[in-house]
Design an enzyme around this catalytic site. Structure first.
Site: not given
Ligand code: UGA
Length: 431
Positions: A260, A155
Site C-alpha cells: 500500500c 494487514e
Molecule cells: C496500510 C495502512 O496502515 C492501512 O490503514 C491501509 O488500509 C492499508 O495500508 C491499505 O491501504 O490497504 P498496511 O500496508 O497493512 O496498512 O501496513 P502498515 O501497518 O501501515 O505498515 C506499513 C509499513 O510501514 C510496514 O513496512 C511497517 O513495518 C512500516 N512501519 C509502520 C514502520 O516502519 N514504522 C511504524 O511506526 C509503522
C-alpha cells in the site's frame, strides 16, 4: 442486507467475512476459479490472524458464499462492493483496468436498481468514471448509484480493524444510497462520515501518504539522534504523548514497505501532478525511505567490511509482523542487497518463507523453521521485520552460534544498554 464483494484479496475477503459476521448475507466473487474452489472447500488463501475461524463460522451459518460468477453475485445482492487490485504502472500511476472490467461486468448483469460501492484504493474522480462506464454498458438501463467507501484495514490486524473501525467514509453523489450504506455499517458502531465521492477517494490517499510521511519523519529524526547521541524511541515517546501528534507510526526502522504505502505514495504524487500540483513533500518522503535502507546496509558493511563470503542470519522476510505478505518488503530488499554484495544468508520468518522463496535466488539462501537455528555459523545477525516473537530470541544461544556476537537490529526490538551488558556489538536505528 444482501451484499456481494467482487475480488477476494485481502480487502475483499476480510470485508466480506466481517459483513457476514455482523449478520449480512454475502457473496464473495473472484474470477480465479482455483481460489474460489479453495475457499468453498474451507481453505484460506492468505494468512490473517482470526480470519479462518470467522470464515468457517459464517460459511457454516449460510451467510458467506463464494462464486466465480459476477452475474450471480450481482443478481443475488442489493449492494455490490468492488475490491479488486489497483496495481501501479511503471510511471507510478494507477492501473484501473480491473476496476473498469468489473464495472462493465456489473453493468452487464444488472436488471434492477443496485448500489455499486468502490472499496479499492483509486485516484480521485474514479467514481465518476465508474458511473459513466456502468451507464454505458448496462443493457437493461436500470437505475444505480455509485458510492466510494475506502478501506483502512491494516494487514495482520485486518479483522480487528474491520470489526472496530476508527471511522467509515461514505462518498455519494445523491442521498439515495445513504440509508442502505448506514444500515450495512451500523453494527460496527463507528462514526460514519458522508462526503462527496471525490473527497472520499482523496481521504484514502491522503491518509496513507500522511502515515508514510510520519514514518519518514521519525526515520529522519533517527538519523539526527544517531549523529547527536540521542535516542529516537525516547524522542518518539516525548512527542507522541502530545495528542496532536500521537505515538503510533513513529517507530523508526529500515523504512516502510508493503502493497500500500509505496504504491499509494507514487499514485498520489502522480494524481497531484495531473491536477496541477507538484507534491514535493511526498517525493521527499519517498527519498527518505529509500535512504533509510541504504544507511542500514552501510551500517552492516561499515562493521563487517567485505560482505563477500560472509554468512549473515536474517530474522524476518515479511514487510511487517503478523503477515505472510512480502510485497515490497524492506526485508526482502535488504536480503537482495546483501546477496548482491556476495554474502550468503540463513533466514527465518514465522509466516512468510513460502512467499519469499520465489523472490530470492535459490543459491546462497538457507530457510530455517526455527529462529534459533539462524545464527549457527553466521558472522552476524540482522533483524529485518518487527515480529514480536523475535524479542523472545534466546540471546545466549544466538551468541554461541555466531562467530562474533554482532546484531544489526533494523526494527529496534532490543535494548541497547542490555545488549552491551551481554557483550554484543549491537547496532540499531536512531539509538
Ligand atoms: C496500510 C495502512 O496502515 C492501512 O490503514 C491501509 O488500509 C492499508 O495500508 C491499505 O491501504 O490497504 P498496511 O500496508 O497493512 O496498512 O501496513 P502498515 O501497518 O501501515 O505498515 C506499513 C509499513 O510501514 C510496514 O513496512 C511497517 O513495518 C512500516 N512501519 C509502520 C514502520 O516502519 N514504522 C511504524 O511506526 C509503522
Amino acid at each position: 442486507m444482501k451484499l456481494s464483494i467482487i475480488g477476494t484479496g485481502y480487502v475483499g475477503l476480510v470485508t466480506g467475512t466481517c459483513f457476514a459476521e455482523v449478520g449480512h448475507h454475502v457473496f464473495c466473487v473472484d474470477n480465479d476459479a482455483a481460489k474460489v474452489k479453495m475457499l468453498q472447500g474451507g481453505g484460506i488463501p492468505i494468512y490473517e490472524p482470526g480470519l479462518e475461524e470467522i470464515v468457517k463460522k459464517n460459511v457454516a451459518a449460510g451467510r458467506l458464499k463464494f462464486t466465480s460468477s459476477t452475474a450471480e453475485g450481482v443478481q443475488e445482492s442489493d449492494v455490490i462492493f468492488i475490491a479488486v487490485p489497483t496495481p501501479p504502472q511503471p510511471d507510478g500511476s494507477v492501473d484501473l483496468s480491473y476496476i473498469e472490467r468489473v464495472a462493465r461486468d456489473i453493468a452487464a448483469a444488472m436488471t434492477s436498481y443496485k448500489i455499486v460501492v468502490d472499496k479499492s484504493t483509486v485516484p480521485v474522480k474514479t467514481g465518476e468514471k465508474v458511473a459513466e462506464t456502468i451507464k454505458r454498458y448496462c443493457a437493461a438501463k436500470v437505475e444505480f448509484d455509485v458510492v466510494s467507501n475506502p478501506e483502512f484495514l491494516r494487514e495482520g490486524f485486518a479483522v480487528g480493524d474491520l470489526m472496530h473501525p476508527d471511522r467509515v467514509v461514505i462518498g455519494v453523489r445523491s442521498q439515495r444510497p445513504v440509508a442502505a450504506m448506514k444500515e450495512i455499517y451500523t453494527p460496527f458502531q463507528a462514526p460514519i462520515i458522508v462526503t462527496d465521492i471525490n473527497s472520499a477517494e482523496l481521504i484514502k490517499h491522503a491518509a496513507n501518504s500522511f502515515l508514510a510521511l510520519k514514518i519518514s519523519y521519525i526515520n529522519a529524526l533517527a538519523n539526527i539522534c544517531e549523529a547527536a547521541g540521542a535516542n529516537v524511541q525516547e524522542v518518539a515517546h516525548g512527542i507522541g504523548l502530545d495528542e496532536r501528534i500521537g505515538r503510533r507510526f513513529l517507530n523508526a526502522g529500515i523504512g516502510f514497505g508493503g502493497s500500500c504505502f509505496p504504491k499509494d505514495l507514487s499514485a498520489f504524487i502522480k494524481i497531484s501532478e495531473q491536477v496541477g500540483y507538484d507534491f514535493k513533500l511526498l517525493r521527499e518522503v519517498q527519498r527518505i525511505n529509500a535512504d533509510q535502507m541504504e544507511r542500514f546496509v552501510k551500517k552492516i558493511t561499515d562493521t563487517l567490511w567485505v560482505l563477500k563470503d560472509k554468512k549473515i542470519g536474517v530474522l524476518g522476510l515479511a514487510f511487517k509482523q503478523n503477515t505472510d505478505d512480502v510485497r515490497s518488503s524492506p526485508a526482502i530488499d535488504l536480503c537482495q542487497k546483501l546477496l548482491k554484495d556476495g554474502a550468503t544468508l540463513r533466514v527465518h520468518d514465522p509466516k512468510a518463507m513460502a512467499k519469499a522463496r520465489p523472490l530470492l535466488p535459490e543459491k546462497g539462501v538457507t530457510y530455517l523453521n526455527d529462529m534459533h537455528a539462524v545464527a549457527e555459523g553466521c558472522d552476524a545477525l540482522v533483524v529485518a521485520t518487527e515480529w514480536d516473537e523475535f524479542k523472545q530470541l534466546d540471546l545466549a544461544r544466538a551468541k554461541k552460534g555466531l562467530t562474533h556476537p554482532i546484531l544489526f537490529d533494523g526494527r529496534n526490538l532490543f535494548d541497547p544498554a542490555e545488549m552491551e551488558k551481554l557483550g554484543w556489538i549491537y547496532k540499531s536505528v536512531g539509538r
